[in-house]
Motif scaffolding. Structure first.
Motif, PDB file in Angstrom:
ATOM      1  N   THR A   1     -10.413   5.049  -2.621  1.00  0.00           N
ATOM      2  CA  THR A   1      -9.300   4.464  -1.878  1.00  0.00           C
ATOM      3  C   THR A   1      -8.110   5.398  -1.993  1.00  0.00           C
ATOM      4  O   THR A   1      -7.624   5.648  -3.087  1.00  0.00           O
TER       5      THR A   1
ATOM      6  N   GLN B   1      -4.409   6.019  -1.663  1.00  0.00           N
ATOM      7  CA  GLN B   1      -3.185   5.212  -1.578  1.00  0.00           C
ATOM      8  C   GLN B   1      -1.940   6.077  -1.646  1.00  0.00           C
ATOM      9  O   GLN B   1      -0.839   5.582  -1.446  1.00  0.00           O
TER      10      GLN B   1
ATOM     11  N   ASP C   1     -11.652   4.995   1.929  1.00  0.00           N
ATOM     12  CA  ASP C   1     -10.783   3.997   2.557  1.00  0.00           C
ATOM     13  C   ASP C   1      -9.382   4.573   2.706  1.00  0.00           C
ATOM     14  O   ASP C   1      -8.746   4.957   1.726  1.00  0.00           O
TER      15      ASP C   1
ATOM     16  N   LEU D   1      -9.611  -4.507  -0.576  1.00  0.00           N
ATOM     17  CA  LEU D   1     -10.837  -4.309   0.188  1.00  0.00           C
ATOM     18  C   LEU D   1     -11.747  -5.521   0.033  1.00  0.00           C
ATOM     19  O   LEU D   1     -11.985  -5.985  -1.082  1.00  0.00           O
TER      20      LEU D   1
END
Lengths: 135, 135
Positions: free
Chosen positions: B16, B18, B48, A7
């Protein structure tokens, strides 16, 4: 899951490692990170390893590699969120993560990077090469 | 890997994703996130999903849930980094992610959150309850 997202946040790059770094994934991360540093002109790389509870010498080497590569590309590397057990293991393995800065969490890591970048703006020694001015 | 790390950055939280969000991991994430919003007083949550290439109705529902919970806790949610294929799938599934703001990347998400928080500081309507002033 074949790559770890990177990011971009201002002039820093942030990577959160949540999975075990096996060989190919680690190499992909190194490549992606260096490419991103080059493309974005990032001055700092933050690696969050708060989700990493088991560390081995491979992981230690990857972190060291990333830091060395980033430094060559003029970016500082800060590893944040290390769990106490991981720190113990790293030292017991004899890996002191030379050249890698560490901070307790992302915010402190950001502060550290800001201070590093603030300090390290000393004039670079220009190598005296041939005058290849292409203007 | 039993929980997804939540990074605090100023008055925002950054997550995030993943890995595949299976049931228990998603519930843990919801819990952790709400606890963190409460504890840190965060005003925004950035999720994200650039590493997410496959999405299903469960994932869509989880994102919606997080946004709803955060709003009750007075925090805005922005989902960033969605891959085009994921957006297509979400719409084909009939999931329009109501109440979830989106942005292209983390930086734009941050800007959006800043503007949202700037705008939404209008005085709240006080419910007229019993005068339980404990001073």
């Amino acid at each position: 899951m074949d790559r770890i997202p990177i990011l971009k946040m201002g002039s820093f790059l942030l990577v959160t490692i949540q999975v075990d770094l096996y060989d190919r994934l680690a190499l992909t991360l190194e490549n992606d990170l260096i490419t991103m540093v080059s493309r974005t002109g990032a001055k700092g790389v933050l690696i969050d390893i708060s989700a990493v509870s088991i560390v081995d010498s491979f992981m230690g080497r990857i972190l060291g590699n990333i830091a060395s590569m980033s430094r060559i590309m003029d970016a500082e590397t800060v590893v944040v969120g290390m769990q106490p057990a991981v720190a113990i293991t790293l030292v017991e393995l004899g890996l002191t993560l030379q050249g890698v800065h560490t901070a307790l969490d992302v915010e402190k890591g950001m502060e550290l990077l800001h201070s590093k970048i603030g300090i390290t703006d000393e004039p670079e020694e220009d190598e005296e090469g041939p005058d290849d001015s292409n203007d």
